[in-house]
Design an enzyme around this catalytic site. Structure first.
Site, PDB file in Angstrom:
ATOM      1  N   ARG A   1      -4.890  33.995 -35.043  1.00  0.00           N
ATOM      2  CA  ARG A   1      -6.235  34.380 -35.446  1.00  0.00           C
ATOM      3  C   ARG A   1      -6.777  35.347 -34.410  1.00  0.00           C
ATOM      4  O   ARG A   1      -6.796  35.053 -33.226  1.00  0.00           O
ATOM      5  CB  ARG A   1      -7.108  33.133 -35.494  1.00  0.00           C
ATOM      6  CG  ARG A   1      -8.459  33.372 -36.105  1.00  0.00           C
ATOM      7  CD  ARG A   1      -9.223  32.063 -36.223  1.00  0.00           C
ATOM      8  NE  ARG A   1     -10.091  32.092 -37.384  1.00  0.00           N
ATOM      9  CZ  ARG A   1     -10.269  31.074 -38.208  1.00  0.00           C
ATOM     10  NH1 ARG A   1      -9.620  29.962 -38.017  1.00  0.00           N
ATOM     11  NH2 ARG A   1     -11.090  31.178 -39.224  1.00  0.00           N
TER      12      ARG A   1
ATOM     13  N   GLY B   1      10.132  33.516 -34.327  1.00  0.00           N
ATOM     14  CA  GLY B   1       9.250  33.783 -33.191  1.00  0.00           C
ATOM     15  C   GLY B   1       9.960  33.489 -31.883  1.00  0.00           C
ATOM     16  O   GLY B   1       9.352  33.106 -30.883  1.00  0.00           O
ATOM     17  N   ALA B   2      11.261  33.696 -31.903  1.00  0.00           N
ATOM     18  CA  ALA B   2      12.112  33.303 -30.771  1.00  0.00           C
ATOM     19  C   ALA B   2      11.759  34.025 -29.477  1.00  0.00           C
ATOM     20  O   ALA B   2      12.017  33.518 -28.389  1.00  0.00           O
ATOM     21  CB  ALA B   2      13.580  33.551 -31.130  1.00  0.00           C
TER      22      ALA B   2
ATOM     23  N   ASP C   1      -0.214  16.857 -30.530  1.00  0.00           N
ATOM     24  CA  ASP C   1      -1.470  16.097 -30.531  1.00  0.00           C
ATOM     25  C   ASP C   1      -1.192  14.623 -30.224  1.00  0.00           C
ATOM     26  O   ASP C   1      -1.907  13.983 -29.459  1.00  0.00           O
ATOM     27  CB  ASP C   1      -2.154  16.228 -31.899  1.00  0.00           C
ATOM     28  CG  ASP C   1      -2.275  17.678 -32.324  1.00  0.00           C
ATOM     29  OD1 ASP C   1      -2.928  18.447 -31.600  1.00  0.00           O
ATOM     30  OD2 ASP C   1      -1.690  18.049 -33.352  1.00  0.00           O
TER      31      ASP C   1
ATOM     32  N   GLY D   1       3.993  27.173 -36.239  1.00  0.00           N
ATOM     33  CA  GLY D   1       3.027  28.278 -36.292  1.00  0.00           C
ATOM     34  C   GLY D   1       1.792  27.907 -37.079  1.00  0.00           C
ATOM     35  O   GLY D   1       1.877  27.333 -38.161  1.00  0.00           O
TER      36      GLY D   1
ATOM     37  N   GLN E   1       6.279  32.836 -26.527  1.00  0.00           N
ATOM     38  CA  GLN E   1       6.272  31.914 -25.381  1.00  0.00           C
ATOM     39  C   GLN E   1       6.773  30.513 -25.729  1.00  0.00           C
ATOM     40  O   GLN E   1       7.451  29.885 -24.916  1.00  0.00           O
ATOM     41  CB  GLN E   1       4.955  31.914 -24.632  1.00  0.00           C
ATOM     42  CG  GLN E   1       3.685  31.802 -25.422  1.00  0.00           C
ATOM     43  CD  GLN E   1       2.600  31.112 -24.605  1.00  0.00           C
ATOM     44  OE1 GLN E   1       2.768  30.886 -23.417  1.00  0.00           O
ATOM     45  NE2 GLN E   1       1.497  30.755 -25.253  1.00  0.00           N
ATOM     46  N   ILE E   2       6.492  30.018 -26.928  1.00  0.00           N
ATOM     47  CA  ILE E   2       7.065  28.718 -27.296  1.00  0.00           C
ATOM     48  C   ILE E   2       8.581  28.860 -27.458  1.00  0.00           C
ATOM     49  O   ILE E   2       9.354  28.018 -26.987  1.00  0.00           O
ATOM     50  CB  ILE E   2       6.429  28.158 -28.588  1.00  0.00           C
ATOM     51  CG1 ILE E   2       4.949  27.843 -28.343  1.00  0.00           C
ATOM     52  CG2 ILE E   2       7.167  26.900 -29.055  1.00  0.00           C
ATOM     53  CD1 ILE E   2       4.193  27.382 -29.578  1.00  0.00           C
ATOM     54  N   GLY E   3       9.006  29.941 -28.092  1.00  0.00           N
ATOM     55  CA  GLY E   3      10.448  30.189 -28.253  1.00  0.00           C
ATOM     56  C   GLY E   3      11.174  30.140 -26.915  1.00  0.00           C
ATOM     57  O   GLY E   3      12.241  29.527 -26.787  1.00  0.00           O
TER      58      GLY E   3
ATOM     59  N   HIS F   1      -3.635  19.644 -38.254  1.00  0.00           N
ATOM     60  CA  HIS F   1      -3.491  20.070 -36.863  1.00  0.00           C
ATOM     61  C   HIS F   1      -4.572  21.112 -36.582  1.00  0.00           C
ATOM     62  O   HIS F   1      -4.338  22.313 -36.616  1.00  0.00           O
ATOM     63  CB  HIS F   1      -2.102  20.656 -36.601  1.00  0.00           C
ATOM     64  CG  HIS F   1      -2.037  21.355 -35.264  1.00  0.00           C
ATOM     65  ND1 HIS F   1      -2.113  20.679 -34.073  1.00  0.00           N
ATOM     66  CD2 HIS F   1      -1.954  22.661 -34.939  1.00  0.00           C
ATOM     67  CE1 HIS F   1      -2.062  21.551 -33.079  1.00  0.00           C
ATOM     68  NE2 HIS F   1      -1.969  22.754 -33.577  1.00  0.00           N
TER      69      HIS F   1
HETATM   70  P1  NAX Z   1       3.619  34.136 -29.250  1.00  0.00           P
HETATM   71  O1  NAX Z   1       2.659  35.135 -29.753  1.00  0.00           O
HETATM   72  O2  NAX Z   1       3.981  34.080 -27.823  1.00  0.00           O
HETATM   73  O3  NAX Z   1       4.984  34.294 -30.068  1.00  0.00           O
HETATM   74  C1  NAX Z   1       5.036  34.432 -31.457  1.00  0.00           C
HETATM   75  C2  NAX Z   1       6.292  35.212 -31.782  1.00  0.00           C
HETATM   76  O4  NAX Z   1       6.450  35.209 -33.194  1.00  0.00           O
HETATM   77  C3  NAX Z   1       6.245  36.678 -31.343  1.00  0.00           C
HETATM   78  O5  NAX Z   1       7.409  36.969 -30.574  1.00  0.00           O
HETATM   79  C4  NAX Z   1       6.244  37.433 -32.671  1.00  0.00           C
HETATM   80  O6  NAX Z   1       6.951  38.661 -32.579  1.00  0.00           O
HETATM   81  C5  NAX Z   1       6.955  36.442 -33.574  1.00  0.00           C
HETATM   82  N1  NAX Z   1       6.715  36.638 -35.008  1.00  0.00           N
HETATM   83  C6  NAX Z   1       5.575  37.025 -35.627  1.00  0.00           C
HETATM   84  N2  NAX Z   1       5.769  37.125 -36.948  1.00  0.00           N
HETATM   85  C7  NAX Z   1       7.054  36.762 -37.182  1.00  0.00           C
HETATM   86  C8  NAX Z   1       7.852  36.688 -38.357  1.00  0.00           C
HETATM   87  N3  NAX Z   1       7.347  37.006 -39.542  1.00  0.00           N
HETATM   88  N4  NAX Z   1       9.132  36.286 -38.223  1.00  0.00           N
HETATM   89  C9  NAX Z   1       9.627  35.986 -37.029  1.00  0.00           C
HETATM   90  N5  NAX Z   1       8.940  36.071 -35.873  1.00  0.00           N
HETATM   91  C10 NAX Z   1       7.655  36.453 -35.955  1.00  0.00           C
HETATM   92  O7  NAX Z   1       3.066  32.725 -29.775  1.00  0.00           O
HETATM   93  P2  NAX Z   1       3.427  31.255 -29.250  1.00  0.00           P
HETATM   94  O8  NAX Z   1       2.561  30.913 -28.108  1.00  0.00           O
HETATM   95  O9  NAX Z   1       4.900  31.143 -29.094  1.00  0.00           O
HETATM   96  O10 NAX Z   1       2.920  30.369 -30.486  1.00  0.00           O
HETATM   97  C11 NAX Z   1       3.534  30.431 -31.744  1.00  0.00           C
HETATM   98  C12 NAX Z   1       2.714  29.684 -32.776  1.00  0.00           C
HETATM   99  O11 NAX Z   1       2.623  28.300 -32.451  1.00  0.00           O
HETATM  100  C13 NAX Z   1       1.274  30.159 -32.928  1.00  0.00           C
HETATM  101  O12 NAX Z   1       0.966  30.259 -34.314  1.00  0.00           O
HETATM  102  C14 NAX Z   1       0.473  29.044 -32.314  1.00  0.00           C
HETATM  103  O13 NAX Z   1      -0.845  28.980 -32.858  1.00  0.00           O
HETATM  104  C15 NAX Z   1       1.298  27.856 -32.698  1.00  0.00           C
HETATM  105  N6  NAX Z   1       1.065  26.612 -31.942  1.00  0.00           N
HETATM  106  C16 NAX Z   1       1.145  25.448 -32.644  1.00  0.00           C
HETATM  107  C17 NAX Z   1       0.999  24.211 -32.035  1.00  0.00           C
HETATM  108  C18 NAX Z   1       1.101  22.948 -32.817  1.00  0.00           C
HETATM  109  O14 NAX Z   1       0.869  21.892 -32.222  1.00  0.00           O
HETATM  110  N7  NAX Z   1       1.425  22.924 -34.113  1.00  0.00           N
HETATM  111  C19 NAX Z   1       0.679  24.118 -30.585  1.00  0.00           C
HETATM  112  C20 NAX Z   1       1.043  25.338 -29.817  1.00  0.00           C
HETATM  113  C21 NAX Z   1       0.787  26.653 -30.510  1.00  0.00           C
HETATM  114  O15 NAX Z   1      -0.567  27.014 -30.332  1.00  0.00           O
END
Ligand code: NAX
Length: 328
Positions: free
Chosen positions: A92, A11-12, A159, A130, A15-17, A187
């Site tokens: 989701r 997911g690089a 958290d 994720g 936005q987190i990437g 989480h």
């Molecule tokens: P984004 O939607 O900005 O980025 C996700 C990226 O993952 C996209 O670029 C997408 O193309 C890519 N992706 C999707 N499927 C993939 C796969 N099979 N292989 C490789 N890349 C893939 O999401 P972002 O805001 O970066 O959040 C990423 C994840 O972190 C989400 O699931 C979010 O719910 C989770 N979070 C977890 C947190 C935690 O504390 N554990 C907090 C922050 C965040 O909400």
């Protein structure tokens, strides 16, 4: 000079990437003496944006950055990897049931687990960011049977950090003086941030738990629903703080936690504190020699017990659902 450590970020292009890669490449995760080779794993539609991020990484001229590879192939993405940060997931969407969410993420984390099993380095350490992070970590581990289960973790450090700041504000001290806080369970909104063992400035802080209405009606929900509050304010979910938590988690895992303190991480339960063995649940943990250990012997009162059990029950439900789907 040291051999570079290979770090894979899925997911690089998200936005987190974007917030995470620069921190890793600058040395904030693995330390100032460890060169890193980055592997960016994306889906085909994300590759171009990942290339753009890689151009910016080049333009930082980070002395520790030994190279960047970009791929949409899991085998190539995890080949020889030492640290895998699984950030990309299926969010989701409206009207989606939990079972659909778990199934969609199974479609991502099952093949990634298989690829890690086949090609990652022997010392691979995995952090799942994720969501649903705990159960995605369970799926990944179950599909990587040759990798020890204790190498798969889920992120609850955000958290934990959120809770630290809330306590520091309440106690009127710098955040660094707050220790021994625990996030238990999943989480998710059921997580339980536990203040019963917290020390402030090196001393027990019973005042934090004496005011039960602050504890249960203010502190706990503030931490548990912080993600939603960030979305409401920012119009986008937590990104830089999530990336920061991932850096903290891996740094502490590899370099060790500080004396006299612990942190929180989702790790595979060994049955401690009544959490069924095999579930990925958040615990109070220390790290020594590159391995997490659950802090033992904490007294758990009725209030905490009930909250922990509630969150763990949700983890059991998620595990049963992914079992039904044949993902674990
Ligand atoms: P984004 O939607 O900005 O980025 C996700 C990226 O993952 C996209 O670029 C997408 O193309 C890519 N992706 C999707 N499927 C993939 C796969 N099979 N292989 C490789 N890349 C893939 O999401 P972002 O805001 O970066 O959040 C990423 C994840 O972190 C989400 O699931 C979010 O719910 C989770 N979070 C977890 C947190 C935690 O504390 N554990 C907090 C922050 C965040 O909400």
């Amino acid at each position: 000079t040291a051999t570079p450590v290979t770090v894979t970020v899925t997911g690089a292009a998200g936005q987190i990437g974007y917030a995470l890669l620069f921190r890793i490449a600058s040395g904030q995760m693995l330390g100032p003496d460890t060169p890193v080779r980055l592997r960016l794993l994306e889906i085909p539609q994300g590759v171009k944006a990942a290339e753009g991020t890689a151009m910016e990484l080049d333009d930082c001229a980070f002395p520790l950055l030994a190279g960047i590879d970009i791929t949409d192939d899991a085998r190539a993405g995890f080949d020889g990897t030492n640290v895998a940060l699984l950030v990309g997931a299926r969010p989701r969407t409206k009207g989606m049931e939990r079972a659909d969410l778990l199934e969609a993420n199974g479609g991502i984390f099952k093949p990634q687990g298989e690829a890690i099993n086949a090609v990652a380095a022997d010392d691979v350490r995995v952090l799942v960011v994720g969501n649903p992070a705990n159960t995605n970590a369970l799926i990944t581990s179950a599909n990587a049977p040759d990798v020890p289960a204790d190498r798969f973790t889920a992120m609850t450090r955000l958290d934990h950090n959120r809770a630290l700041t809330q306590v520091a504000r309440r106690a009127g001290v710098p955040v660094d003086e707050v220790r021994r806080l625990t996030i238990w369970g999943n989480h998710s909104a059921t997580q339980y941030p536990d203040l019963f063992h917290v020390e402030v400035g090196g001393a027990p802080a019973p005042a934090l738990v004496e005011d039960e209405s602050w504890l249960l009606d203010d502190f706990v929900p503030t931490v548990a629903t912080r993600g939603a509050a960030i979305i409401e304010a920012r119009g986008a979910s937590s990104a830089a703080s999530a990336a920061n938590a991932a850096v903290d988690h891996v740094r502490d895992w590899v370099q060790g936690t500080r004396e006299g303190d612990w942190t929180s991480a989702g790790i595979v339960s060994d049955g401690s504190y009544g959490v069924p063995e095999g579930l990925v649940s958040s615990f109070p943990v220390t790290s020594r020699g590159g391995a997490w250990e659950i802090v033992q012997g904490l007294e758990i009162g009725d209030l905490s017990r009930e909250r922990i059990d509630r969150s763990v029950a949700e983890l059991v439900e998620e595990r049963d659902a992914v079992r039904e789907l044949g993902l674990v």
